[in-house]
Design an enzyme around this catalytic site. Structure first.
Site, PDB file in Angstrom:
ATOM      1  N   CYS A 169       0.860  -1.190   0.000  1.00 14.12           N
ATOM      2  CA  CYS A 169       0.000   0.000   0.000  1.00 14.12           C
ATOM      3  C   CYS A 169       0.894   1.237   0.000  1.00 14.12           C
ATOM      4  CB  CYS A 169      -0.915  -0.003   1.229  1.00 14.12           C
ATOM      5  SG  CYS A 169      -1.778   1.559   1.496  1.00 14.12           S
TER       6      CYS A 169
ATOM      7  N   CYS B  57       0.722   3.272   3.264  1.00 14.51           N
ATOM      8  CA  CYS B  57       1.379   2.548   4.355  1.00 14.51           C
ATOM      9  C   CYS B  57       2.904   2.678   4.215  1.00 14.51           C
ATOM     10  CB  CYS B  57       0.983   1.071   4.352  1.00 14.51           C
ATOM     11  SG  CYS B  57      -0.635   0.737   5.094  1.00 14.51           S
TER      12      CYS B  57
ATOM     13  N   ASP C  97       0.772  16.795  -1.335  1.00 11.21           N
ATOM     14  CA  ASP C  97       0.369  15.946  -2.459  1.00 11.21           C
ATOM     15  C   ASP C  97       1.414  16.089  -3.575  1.00 11.21           C
ATOM     16  OD1 ASP C  97      -2.624  14.685  -3.452  1.00 11.21           O
ATOM     17  OD2 ASP C  97      -1.135  15.123  -4.994  1.00 11.21           O
TER      18      ASP C  97
ATOM     19  N   HIS D 173      -3.628   1.115   8.533  1.00 13.72           N
ATOM     20  CA  HIS D 173      -4.289   0.979   7.233  1.00 13.72           C
ATOM     21  C   HIS D 173      -5.797   0.886   7.394  1.00 13.72           C
ATOM     22  CE1 HIS D 173      -4.708   0.083   2.977  1.00 13.72           C
ATOM     23  NE2 HIS D 173      -5.661  -0.746   3.348  1.00 13.72           N
TER      24      HIS D 173
ATOM     25  N   GLY E 176     -13.425   8.854  -7.596  1.00 13.23           N
ATOM     26  CA  GLY E 176     -12.052   9.046  -8.064  1.00 13.23           C
ATOM     27  C   GLY E 176     -10.986   8.686  -7.046  1.00 13.23           C
TER      28      GLY E 176
ATOM     29  N   HIS F  77      -6.164   3.810   0.741  1.00  9.75           N
ATOM     30  CA  HIS F  77      -5.796   4.003   2.158  1.00  9.75           C
ATOM     31  C   HIS F  77      -6.422   5.349   2.522  1.00  9.75           C
ATOM     32  CE1 HIS F  77      -2.529   3.839   5.501  1.00  9.75           C
ATOM     33  NE2 HIS F  77      -3.214   4.967   5.703  1.00  9.75           N
TER      34      HIS F  77
ATOM     35  N   HIS G 130      -7.568   8.850   3.254  1.00 11.01           N
ATOM     36  CA  HIS G 130      -6.824  10.116   3.278  1.00 11.01           C
ATOM     37  C   HIS G 130      -7.791  11.270   3.107  1.00 11.01           C
ATOM     38  CE1 HIS G 130      -6.822   8.523  -0.852  1.00 11.01           C
ATOM     39  NE2 HIS G 130      -6.876   9.778  -1.277  1.00 11.01           N
TER      40      HIS G 130
ATOM     41  N   HIS H 242      -7.876  15.240   1.803  1.00 14.23           N
ATOM     42  CA  HIS H 242      -7.197  16.315   1.082  1.00 14.23           C
ATOM     43  C   HIS H 242      -7.507  17.627   1.800  1.00 14.23           C
ATOM     44  CE1 HIS H 242      -6.649  13.952  -2.798  1.00 14.23           C
ATOM     45  NE2 HIS H 242      -7.653  13.277  -2.270  1.00 14.23           N
TER      46      HIS H 242
HETATM   47  P1  5GP Z   1      -7.343  10.209  -4.320  1.00 19.67           P
HETATM   48  O1  5GP Z   1      -7.321  10.354  -5.822  1.00 19.67           O
HETATM   49  O2  5GP Z   1      -7.255   8.766  -3.906  1.00 19.67           O
HETATM   50  O3  5GP Z   1      -8.454  10.954  -3.651  1.00 19.67           O
HETATM   51  O4  5GP Z   1      -6.040  10.944  -3.797  1.00 19.67           O
HETATM   52  C1  5GP Z   1      -4.777  10.376  -3.906  1.00 19.67           C
HETATM   53  C2  5GP Z   1      -3.782  11.509  -3.963  1.00 19.67           C
HETATM   54  O5  5GP Z   1      -2.510  10.980  -3.719  1.00 19.67           O
HETATM   55  C3  5GP Z   1      -3.729  12.220  -5.320  1.00 19.67           C
HETATM   56  O6  5GP Z   1      -4.051  13.599  -5.146  1.00 19.67           O
HETATM   57  C4  5GP Z   1      -2.292  12.017  -5.777  1.00 19.67           C
HETATM   58  O7  5GP Z   1      -1.735  13.129  -6.429  1.00 19.67           O
HETATM   59  C5  5GP Z   1      -1.567  11.701  -4.488  1.00 19.67           C
HETATM   60  N1  5GP Z   1      -0.407  10.834  -4.617  1.00 19.67           N
HETATM   61  C6  5GP Z   1      -0.323   9.690  -5.369  1.00 19.67           C
HETATM   62  N2  5GP Z   1       0.891   9.124  -5.231  1.00 19.67           N
HETATM   63  C7  5GP Z   1       1.584   9.917  -4.360  1.00 19.67           C
HETATM   64  C8  5GP Z   1       2.912   9.854  -3.825  1.00 19.67           C
HETATM   65  O8  5GP Z   1       3.696   8.951  -4.091  1.00 19.67           O
HETATM   66  N3  5GP Z   1       3.279  10.848  -2.969  1.00 19.67           N
HETATM   67  C9  5GP Z   1       2.421  11.879  -2.638  1.00 19.67           C
HETATM   68  N4  5GP Z   1       2.890  12.805  -1.799  1.00 19.67           N
HETATM   69  N5  5GP Z   1       1.173  11.965  -3.124  1.00 19.67           N
HETATM   70  C10 5GP Z   1       0.753  11.003  -3.972  1.00 19.67           C
HETATM   71 ZN    ZN Z   2      -2.308   1.447   3.674  1.00 19.87          ZN
END
Ligand code: 5GP
Ligand code: ZN
Length: 112
Positions: free
Chosen positions: A3, A6, A29, A45, A91, A96, A98, A100
């Site tokens: 993950c 994680c 991000d 997790h 989206g 995991h 999170h 924003h």
């Molecule tokens: P989701 O699309 O699941 O709501 O948000 C995932 C977020 O994780 C996205 O905004 C994406 O840019 C960010 N993200 C993906 N991979 C990484 C990474 O390796 N490092 C960081 N800091 N952010 C990441």
């Molecule tokens: Zn995780």
């Protein structure tokens, strides 16, 4: 478990960390969608907000207290948005939990 978040929480993958304690981590991000775009994750997790139960109340409360603290630190008194995408339709790309934290520009409503 394989993950991404994680691995970030374990320090195996680097991140630009802005806050960390035993329970949560906050980091920039990698592809910011706004001038301020910080991700907050619980260290344990949890796949998404859909998996939360009453037992996670303290953890989620703590995450929002850290958000409020970061909002002060980053001087976001003009406004900010907290978003948690759940599932494919919303989206969610990292399975995991999170949150924003977005700010630094006008944020449209309703979101796309
Ligand atoms: P989701 O699309 O699941 O709501 O948000 C995932 C977020 O994780 C996205 O905004 C994406 O840019 C960010 N993200 C993906 N991979 C990484 C990474 O390796 N490092 C960081 N800091 N952010 C990441
Ligand atoms: Zn995780």
């Amino acid at each position: 478990m394989d993950c991404l978040f994680c691995s970030i929480a374990a320090g195996e993958i680097p991140a630009k960390t802005v806050y960390e304690d035993d329970l949560v981590m906050a980091f920039h991000d990698i592809a910011p969608a706004a001038p301020v775009h910080i991700l907050l994750i619980p260290k344990p997790h949890i796949p998404s907000a859909a998996a939360l139960t009453e037992r996670d109340g303290d953890l989620v409360g703590h995450i929002f207290a850290v958000i409020a603290r970061l909002a002060k630190e980053y001087e976001l008194e003009e406004g900010f948005r907290v978003v948690s995408n759940v599932g494919a339709l919303a989206g969610q790309s990292v399975p995991h939990l999170h949150f924003h934290l977005l700010s630094g520009r006008a944020l449209a409503w309703p979101p796309g």
